[in-house]
Write an enzyme that holds these catalytic residues in place. Sequence first.
Site, short mmCIF file in Angstrom:
data_model
loop_
_atom_site.label_atom_id
_atom_site.label_comp_id
_atom_site.label_asym_id
_atom_site.label_seq_id
_atom_site.Cartn_x
_atom_site.Cartn_y
_atom_site.Cartn_z
N ARG A 104 0.82 -1.23 0.00
CA ARG A 104 0.00 0.00 0.00
C ARG A 104 0.84 1.27 0.00
O ARG A 104 0.42 2.32 0.42
CB ARG A 104 -0.96 0.04 1.18
CG ARG A 104 -1.96 -1.08 1.17
CD ARG A 104 -3.18 -0.75 2.01
NE ARG A 104 -4.10 -1.85 1.94
CZ ARG A 104 -4.04 -2.92 2.72
NH1 ARG A 104 -3.13 -3.00 3.65
NH2 ARG A 104 -4.92 -3.89 2.58
N LYS B 178 3.66 11.39 -11.21
CA LYS B 178 2.80 10.56 -12.06
C LYS B 178 3.54 9.26 -12.31
O LYS B 178 4.66 9.27 -12.83
CB LYS B 178 2.55 11.25 -13.40
CG LYS B 178 1.33 12.11 -13.46
CD LYS B 178 1.04 12.39 -14.92
CE LYS B 178 -0.02 13.40 -15.13
NZ LYS B 178 -0.20 13.69 -16.57
N GLU C 290 10.69 17.67 -25.10
CA GLU C 290 9.98 18.05 -23.86
C GLU C 290 10.45 19.42 -23.38
O GLU C 290 9.69 20.18 -22.78
CB GLU C 290 10.20 17.00 -22.75
CG GLU C 290 9.72 15.59 -23.09
CD GLU C 290 8.19 15.40 -22.97
OE1 GLU C 290 7.46 16.37 -22.70
OE2 GLU C 290 7.74 14.26 -23.19
N LYS D 105 8.34 22.73 -14.57
CA LYS D 105 7.49 21.58 -14.22
C LYS D 105 7.09 21.64 -12.75
O LYS D 105 5.92 21.41 -12.40
CB LYS D 105 8.20 20.26 -14.53
CG LYS D 105 7.43 19.05 -14.00
CD LYS D 105 7.03 18.07 -15.04
CE LYS D 105 6.04 17.04 -14.50
NZ LYS D 105 6.07 15.79 -15.21
N ASN E 202 0.50 18.41 -21.23
CA ASN E 202 0.18 17.41 -22.25
C ASN E 202 0.30 17.96 -23.66
O ASN E 202 -0.10 17.31 -24.63
CB ASN E 202 -1.24 16.86 -22.03
CG ASN E 202 -1.33 16.08 -20.75
OD1 ASN E 202 -0.40 15.38 -20.38
ND2 ASN E 202 -2.44 16.22 -20.05
N HIS F 16 0.82 10.36 -28.20
CA HIS F 16 0.49 9.05 -27.62
C HIS F 16 -0.17 8.15 -28.66
O HIS F 16 0.08 6.94 -28.70
CB HIS F 16 -0.43 9.20 -26.41
CG HIS F 16 0.30 9.65 -25.18
ND1 HIS F 16 -0.34 9.99 -24.01
CD2 HIS F 16 1.61 9.79 -24.93
CE1 HIS F 16 0.55 10.35 -23.10
NE2 HIS F 16 1.75 10.23 -23.64
#
Length: 373
Positions: free
Chosen positions: A133, A155, A197, A239, A257, A264
Amino acid sequence: MKQAGMDQISLRLDRNRGYGIVIGHGITPCFGEWVKKVGGVGESGAGEKVGIVTHPRVMRLHGSEVIGSLKKAGFSPVLFFLPEGEQNKTLRAIDSLYDRLIKRRFERSSFLIAMGGGVIGDITGFAAATFLRGIRYIQYPTTVVAQVDAAIGGKTGVDHPKGKNLIGAFHQPLGVFIDSSVLRTLPKREFVAGLAEVVKYGVILDPKLFEFMEKNAKKILSGDEAAVLNCIKRSVADKAAVVEADEQESGLRKILNYGHTLGHAIETLTGYRQYKHGEAVSIGMMMAAQIANAVGIAKVDIVKRQQGLLQALGLPIRCPKLDPSAIINVMGLDKKVARGNIHFVLPERIGVVRVMGVQNRLLQGWVENFCSN
Ligand SMILES: NC(=O)c1ccc[n+]([C@@H]2O[C@H](COP(=O)([O-])OP(=O)(O)OC[C@H]3O[C@@H](n4cnc5c(N)ncnc54)[C@H](O)[C@@H]3O)[C@@H](O)[C@H]2O)c1
């Protein structure tokens, strides 16, 4: 702990989950002591179980320096190897990691170090988010994509055959340690792909970074230490600021994004083999800029300036020949869909973007135009 040539950017979050991102060139000898500090480990360091998750190639190239530094600080790291490639960013990798963590008796107090690119970072972070967990982890990113983007912001996740990053969790690391000198061993294509990026941050919120890249494209491509460090530091600061403002992507974070909706889809439809992530993002940014121009929110100069920079860096700008309906279908499965409309991040000018839902009917024509050259 902080030595000359080592900068720290703080990412502030509630409930004491904020952390430091240290950045420098050739700073890995300090890694072990830094791990001890952020891990809250006692002087000896010997009591804590620490695992390094990495690829054999990264271990061969940078393992001895990282392990040497950890051992000097008193750790005896356990090594966990994973196969390379986006095609291996799957639940199967997570499962095999769980097996090995159980076998080596990892506990709630143990922690993992993700040593590699974004694939290693995303897998390690997701395993850390879910094993027992939730256990702690540290990011030691070794690619441009990971240093400027993937390692920061919590993420984590893996791909599903139906789409990229469909399974995941938000789980923040204890800290991020960026040594830009590890990029010297990165294949040129990987290095260049990562720069997409950095261009992204320039377009979405950092006109100064965009201009810096325009002026210094050659230096950056040649691996100039100061130019590359500047790109990394500015990207990390950008960021971190976005994540601080919107950790769970309910608003502002969506701008990160930019270029990823189509990117993607291209990665998915080409089986994650033909394009590097950054290359697909580069193509996606070109389509987004063209859509912005078509809907009248961006002047054609923006499209041209972005194209000029991407090309100067050697990044692809054209979509491969793919079935437009398949592209729209995959984009529709992405997380960037709300009430049936596919959401795009569209530039208004360099440094300013907006998120807009685009109707399928209009999209069909644009995708056909852009992706059937
Ligand atoms: N979590 C996030 O916020 C986030 C953000 C951006 C991207 N990502 C994810 O990151 C992934 C892409 O990451 P990537 O571009 O780093 O790819 P990657 O992790 O596959 O690494 C690329 C290759 O470089 C090799 N490598 C790594 N470091 C090296 C070094 N220093 N020298 C030589 N070779 C080295 C690796 O072994 C690998 O083969 C995608 O899965 C993407 O979804 C995640």
